[in-house]
Design a protein around this motif. Structure first.
Motif, PDB file in Angstrom:
ATOM      1  N   LYS A  31      48.938  28.607  44.169  1.00 32.97           N
ATOM      2  CA  LYS A  31      48.560  29.331  43.078  1.00 32.97           C
ATOM      3  C   LYS A  31      47.191  29.951  43.213  1.00 32.97           C
ATOM      4  O   LYS A  31      46.048  29.423  43.325  1.00 32.97           O
ATOM      5  CB  LYS A  31      48.256  28.413  41.861  1.00 32.97           C
ATOM      6  N   GLY A  32      47.127  31.362  43.330  1.00 31.36           N
ATOM      7  CA  GLY A  32      45.939  32.091  43.409  1.00 31.36           C
ATOM      8  C   GLY A  32      45.424  31.930  44.751  1.00 31.36           C
ATOM      9  O   GLY A  32      44.209  32.223  44.791  1.00 31.36           O
ATOM     10  N   GLU A  33      46.331  32.035  45.534  1.00 30.66           N
ATOM     11  CA  GLU A  33      45.817  32.405  47.104  1.00 30.66           C
ATOM     12  C   GLU A  33      46.362  33.952  47.508  1.00 30.66           C
ATOM     13  O   GLU A  33      47.273  34.380  47.080  1.00 30.66           O
ATOM     14  CB  GLU A  33      46.679  31.262  48.052  1.00 30.66           C
ATOM     15  N   ILE A  34      45.525  34.142  48.308  1.00 29.13           N
ATOM     16  CA  ILE A  34      45.457  35.458  48.844  1.00 29.13           C
ATOM     17  C   ILE A  34      46.332  35.861  50.120  1.00 29.13           C
ATOM     18  O   ILE A  34      46.417  35.131  50.988  1.00 29.13           O
ATOM     19  CB  ILE A  34      44.145  36.109  49.010  1.00 29.13           C
ATOM     20  N   GLN A  39      39.478  36.494  55.936  1.00 23.82           N
ATOM     21  CA  GLN A  39      38.824  36.006  56.898  1.00 23.82           C
ATOM     22  C   GLN A  39      37.755  34.766  56.601  1.00 23.82           C
ATOM     23  O   GLN A  39      37.885  33.855  57.662  1.00 23.82           O
ATOM     24  CB  GLN A  39      37.667  37.207  57.697  1.00 23.82           C
ATOM     25  N   GLN A  40      37.121  34.889  55.707  1.00 27.27           N
ATOM     26  CA  GLN A  40      36.400  33.719  55.089  1.00 27.27           C
ATOM     27  C   GLN A  40      36.408  33.608  53.748  1.00 27.27           C
ATOM     28  O   GLN A  40      36.269  34.734  52.992  1.00 27.27           O
ATOM     29  CB  GLN A  40      34.529  34.132  55.638  1.00 27.27           C
ATOM     30  N   GLU A  41      36.698  32.315  53.389  1.00 28.44           N
ATOM     31  CA  GLU A  41      37.076  32.179  51.806  1.00 28.44           C
ATOM     32  C   GLU A  41      36.555  30.811  51.408  1.00 28.44           C
ATOM     33  O   GLU A  41      37.040  29.842  52.107  1.00 28.44           O
ATOM     34  CB  GLU A  41      38.288  32.423  51.560  1.00 28.44           C
ATOM     35  N   THR A  42      35.962  30.454  50.429  1.00 25.17           N
ATOM     36  CA  THR A  42      35.370  29.347  49.862  1.00 25.17           C
ATOM     37  C   THR A  42      35.812  29.154  48.519  1.00 25.17           C
ATOM     38  O   THR A  42      35.282  29.922  47.668  1.00 25.17           O
ATOM     39  CB  THR A  42      33.829  29.186  50.109  1.00 25.17           C
ATOM     40  N   LYS A  43      36.230  28.170  47.936  1.00 25.11           N
ATOM     41  CA  LYS A  43      36.766  28.117  46.707  1.00 25.11           C
ATOM     42  C   LYS A  43      36.128  26.973  46.156  1.00 25.11           C
ATOM     43  O   LYS A  43      36.087  25.886  46.888  1.00 25.11           O
ATOM     44  CB  LYS A  43      38.311  27.827  46.499  1.00 25.11           C
ATOM     45  N   GLU A  44      35.875  27.126  44.957  1.00 27.19           N
ATOM     46  CA  GLU A  44      35.013  25.856  44.257  1.00 27.19           C
ATOM     47  C   GLU A  44      36.045  25.178  43.090  1.00 27.19           C
ATOM     48  O   GLU A  44      37.085  25.931  42.642  1.00 27.19           O
ATOM     49  CB  GLU A  44      33.804  26.187  43.525  1.00 27.19           C
ATOM     50  N   LYS A 137      32.397  37.790  45.178  1.00 27.56           N
ATOM     51  CA  LYS A 137      31.933  36.478  44.680  1.00 27.56           C
ATOM     52  C   LYS A 137      32.314  36.466  43.300  1.00 27.56           C
ATOM     53  O   LYS A 137      31.889  37.397  42.352  1.00 27.56           O
ATOM     54  CB  LYS A 137      30.326  36.420  44.668  1.00 27.56           C
ATOM     55  N   VAL A 138      33.382  35.269  43.026  1.00 29.09           N
ATOM     56  CA  VAL A 138      33.541  35.136  41.464  1.00 29.09           C
ATOM     57  C   VAL A 138      32.931  34.290  40.843  1.00 29.09           C
ATOM     58  O   VAL A 138      32.815  32.974  41.546  1.00 29.09           O
ATOM     59  CB  VAL A 138      35.322  34.691  41.559  1.00 29.09           C
ATOM     60  N   SER A 139      32.266  34.626  39.791  1.00 28.86           N
ATOM     61  CA  SER A 139      31.438  33.427  39.029  1.00 28.86           C
ATOM     62  C   SER A 139      31.499  34.194  37.733  1.00 28.86           C
ATOM     63  O   SER A 139      32.287  35.195  37.473  1.00 28.86           O
ATOM     64  CB  SER A 139      30.186  33.413  39.464  1.00 28.86           C
ATOM     65  N   LEU A 173      43.626  31.623  34.789  1.00 28.96           N
ATOM     66  CA  LEU A 173      42.449  31.157  35.032  1.00 28.96           C
ATOM     67  C   LEU A 173      42.057  31.795  36.589  1.00 28.96           C
ATOM     68  O   LEU A 173      42.660  32.295  37.464  1.00 28.96           O
ATOM     69  CB  LEU A 173      42.577  29.510  35.425  1.00 28.96           C
ATOM     70  N   ILE A 174      40.880  31.526  37.126  1.00 28.84           N
ATOM     71  CA  ILE A 174      40.418  31.858  38.228  1.00 28.84           C
ATOM     72  C   ILE A 174      39.356  31.126  38.767  1.00 28.84           C
ATOM     73  O   ILE A 174      38.233  30.696  38.135  1.00 28.84           O
ATOM     74  CB  ILE A 174      39.937  33.435  38.459  1.00 28.84           C
ATOM     75  N   ASN A 175      39.430  30.640  39.908  1.00 26.44           N
ATOM     76  CA  ASN A 175      38.263  29.769  40.501  1.00 26.44           C
ATOM     77  C   ASN A 175      36.938  30.375  41.240  1.00 26.44           C
ATOM     78  O   ASN A 175      37.037  31.582  41.553  1.00 26.44           O
ATOM     79  CB  ASN A 175      38.866  28.810  41.698  1.00 26.44           C
ATOM     80  N   ALA A 176      35.792  29.589  40.663  1.00 26.20           N
ATOM     81  CA  ALA A 176      34.538  30.321  41.690  1.00 26.20           C
ATOM     82  C   ALA A 176      34.911  30.325  42.749  1.00 26.20           C
ATOM     83  O   ALA A 176      35.437  29.553  43.433  1.00 26.20           O
ATOM     84  CB  ALA A 176      33.393  29.432  41.202  1.00 26.20           C
ATOM     85  N   THR A 177      34.598  31.406  43.461  1.00 25.17           N
ATOM     86  CA  THR A 177      35.299  31.852  45.041  1.00 25.17           C
ATOM     87  C   THR A 177      34.188  32.773  45.647  1.00 25.17           C
ATOM     88  O   THR A 177      33.679  33.586  45.023  1.00 25.17           O
ATOM     89  CB  THR A 177      36.516  32.588  45.067  1.00 25.17           C
TER      90      THR A 177
END
Lengths: 543, 543
Positions: A31-34, A39-44, A137-139, A173-177
């Motif tokens: 769900k919601g993966e790209i 290359q670099q991804e951090t999800k909160e 940057k998702v916030s 929804l979307i996670n902070a990423t």
């Protein structure tokens, strides 16, 4: 029936067969993966809710028509996503609730905006060295930044793919990423063939939509071939009038302008191929004199490749190519050069004479002679790409020629080309028309062109990328999309992502379940990608 | 690229490879030839013109709602045909002329009518012994005659397929023709699987359209399986509420009524399959107690096939089957019975006890025990069809049980079943989901079930037909139609036509070029059948 335990994955070594069956899909979608993997991804854990009435794209840096069109496009994608989710929710979910409760500390409210910060003016067309790097940057106030419009486009697609729906909740929804992303290879292509079967403009545009979703950036358009000549030329209208399957099955100037512009808006190059001197039989319907007469027992038995001894051939090619260069702005031009039927050349008494007059001992020298005369016809406007035969047969190529390898899987054919200092595009493992081993995608996934070469004396950066080839012999409008996708998606990810040091159960599950989501996402956006992993369905939560 | 000479045909032994390429399609379509090939057909040079304003269907014998619907349907097919032809003619053909000149002695004017003479009252539903024989005579006043509504339907399809367009002429034409036609096999089936992937009702109806065009007469609907339970039961609503992929992905009573009625109008039986005792994992989402607990090292590790020792199992099956029998009027009911995971039965301590109490020494005896209890649950309303395992494992079957063979290509598995006096449906060669050798149709064409048996002591008429099986693991709405068609068309023709004594170049060309026309005809009628024979296109003359 059949296959009680269905393992469709080439990685299946990781899954022990068992007679225990679990109901439901073989592999649940993420769900919601790209796709392709950044290359670099951090999800909160914290997350936001999409509310189309609130959310907006805002432009902080430079802008241009490409960016404006992209904002319009992705606004529509998010609206549709939201609309599908709500419609379905109302229809079939008896008990749903909004996740936006103050009680949940992870919930941070509605997503406000995506600030788009393009740091340099837009380029006019995408090109081989295009910069596709971006950071996202998702916030609450999300930010997308890139030095290039092409990076912005890739970032917007990633952003759109981050949305998901939680089962039992009616919100998108979307996670902070945080993402920093760029492609491993600069050339990530898909070949389509409109000669063996005519493909409608609508399906070519749909192909471009799918390419954008998979961050592919080169549509290699093998436009004409032996069977038909659908390119409508203003200088030589008889080519398609007589050489197309039907006078209605052509690509007009207007069609091509539309396709090139649609592709450009998505950061996709359109690379035209006019394959010479072989694969040209349809040219000869209107202009038989440019083809070689093939002989058997002293009789003419048919027409073969172009006649390399005839000046009319070069005049027509040169005039036609100048027109094609006007319509296709790409800095490269694919000249083909593969599979020349030299048996025909060797059978023709005039060509035999010509060879002996020019001290040629084998017909491949005629091929070299031909290509040596054709390449300069491109002038300064575009650089050549050729199929590997042209290199293999010893044609002296300008150093900036790209050679496309298709014959042998693995390093073998690439090494001499790299040693000669040419750039290489690799296709050997990615012939989508071959269904010999079924039609799964995983066999395409396990090949990384650069990793096939173990010697470190070569400049592996000269392997600029690869291409999935959807030859058209058994593909037309009825099955083009479903057969290409998601098999080409596997190639797209391999050419984008950082190489996996070693496949583990978890990395294979990651790839397989993200692929499941990517297919559902394509389906939701109107692209009929076929099921990737055996039994399953597209849950509404996969947006 | 690749394959300069493309021979897609398994019959390719007849075509010598050559380096001479001819532009245009690999195989041109025939014009106005029928698929599947009629048993007896004579065509004359004289021809008529279709004018929708003039032509009408008239009823001379009995009539009924099926015939009325068919007249409406084929009136629309002919109108559309005519409309497409005219539209295209006006658009792209610069110089066209009407062929209806008094100067041509072969031209006999406008086709006036087709008199339909049904000699006996309509049957309510198609069935295994249905009579599909018809005779058709095309002339100014054309005549179609049959003892059965099903024969009339087949004849109307043949009639519609006789129309063609001559290149350069704007008229839709039909030659004077005499046909006497009937099928070689009475059971000509197609299996669809709606458990591995849900298929929309619209695509099931489209499948029925395609079956009618190919004179197939049994839709074997493998409706539920391990993965999902999309059949919506009134008696047991929890089965689909919990067992379907999604509460929206179900077949309601209304859906089934629509599908059965649509099929009946086209002379197609709908044979429901509820596969027991294996392939039932999705039943257990709502009713876990009817499934067997599987053990490993003394622990329950999951659920397996139905529990044959549990009376609740039989109660549920009986009640459900009675409901299913209400919805599906066919006189046969497919009970499945294949691929039972007996390892699970053997692992369960309670079942081990049960076996020893009942003097059973191997778990296949449990299978026999189960089937022996389930078959009577059908009562008088329907006869059973089972997969071959049920016979192979020695279950005592009622003599009127049909056994469906799928495991071994050739005669081997059929012989003991025929020796035991059962009817056989053959599927082994026709698993459409297998793409191992590419996805051509010709390998399906070369198998005739009865011809595989060389001994003459058996009653070969007991091989009642065959079935193409489109298992759903990698097939959903995106690719069902293009992957099934025209590969199932090959099976359809083999099961209808008189066997070819020996293939010759001309018979292979006849088959290949008629197949090309049949695919174009399906495309024109809105069925996305994929290209059958390599490069080509659908000329407008193929109507």
């Amino acid at each position: 029936m059949l296959r009680r335990i269905v393992i469709f994955n080439a990685f299946c070594v990781f899954f022990a067969a068992s007679y225990i069956v679990v109901p439901g899909p073989a592999y649940p979608a993420t769900k919601g993966e790209i796709w392709p993997k950044p290359q670099q991804e951090t999800k909160e854990w914290t997350y936001y809710k999409l509310s189309p009435a609130v959310f907006k794209f805002t432009v902080k840096g430079k802008t241009c028509d490409i960016l404006k069109a992209a904002i319009e496009r992705y606004t529509s994608v998010l609206r549709t996503t939201h609309h599908i989710a709500w419609k379905h929710t109302k229809k079939t979910w008896k008990k749903v609730e909004s996740r936006s409760t103050a009680a949940d500390p992870d919930f941070k409210g509605a997503l406000q905006e995506l600030q788009i910060n393009l740091l340099a003016p837009c380029e006019v067309y995408p090109h081989l060295e295009m910069n596709e790097k971006y950071s996202l940057k998702v916030s609450g106030i999300s930010k997308l930044e890139s030095d290039s419009i092409w990076g912005i486009l890739r970032g917007m697609e990633s952003f759109a793919q981050l949305f998901y729906m939680a089962k039992g909740y009616k919100d998108v929804l979307i996670n902070a990423t945080q993402i920093v992303d760029f492609p491993r290879y600069t050339y990530r292509g898909l070949l389509i063939d409109t000669s063996r079967h005519y493909i409608t403009v609508a399906n070519i545009l749909k192909t471009l939509d799918a390419m954008e979703m998979n961050k592919m950036n080169v549509l290699h358009w093998h436009i004409v071939d032996d069977q038909s000549f659908p390119y409508q030329s203003e200088k030589f209208p008889q080519l398609s009038l007589q050489g197309a399957y039907d006078p209605s099955m052509v690509y007009t100037k207007t069609n091509i302008i539309q396709i090139v512009s649609y592709a450009r808006d998505r950061g996709i190059r359109v690379l035209p191929e006019f394959d010479v001197p072989g694969h040209t039989r349809s040219w000869g319907v209107a202009y038989p004199s440019i083809l070689t007469k093939c002989y058997q027992y002293g009789q003419v038995v048919g027409l073969g490749p172009m006649d390399p001894t005839n000046n009319v051939t070069y005049k027509l090619i040169g005039d036609l190519f100048r027109e094609v260069q006007e319509r296709f702005p790409d800095k490269y031009f694919h000249l083909g050069g593969d599979e020349v039927a030299m048996e025909c050349w060797s059978s023709n008494p005039d060509l035999i004479n010509f060879m002996s007059e020019h001290n040629m001992t084998k017909p491949s020298e005629l091929h070299a002679y031909f290509m040596t005369k054709v390449i300069p016809l491109l002038g300064q406007k575009s650089k050549p790409i050729v199929w590997q035969e042209v290199f293999d047969e010893g044609v002296k190529l300008p150093s900036d020629t790209i050679v496309q390898v298709w014959k042998t899987v693995g390093a073998q054919d690439m090494i001499p080309i790299l040693e000669a200092g040419h750039k290489v595009v690799y296709s050997s493992s990615w012939y989508l028309d071959k269904l010999d081993g079924g039609d799964g995608w995983s066999k395409f996934y396990t090949v990384d062109p650069r990793q096939q070469i173990t010697t470190d004396v070569l400049d592996l950066n000269n392997i600029v990328g690869g291409e999935a080839c959807m030859w058209g012999e058994v593909v037309d409008d009825t099955n083009l999309i479903s057969r290409t996708w998601p098999r080409a998606s596997a190639v797209a990810e391999i050419l984008w992502r950082a190489p996996e040091p070693q496949y583990s159960l978890s990395s294979v599950m990651d790839i397989t379940t993200r692929m499941e989501e990517q297919v559902c996402r394509m389906n939701h956006r109107g692209i009929q990608a076929q099921p990737p992993n055996g039994p399953g369905f597209c849950p509404i939560e996969t947006l």
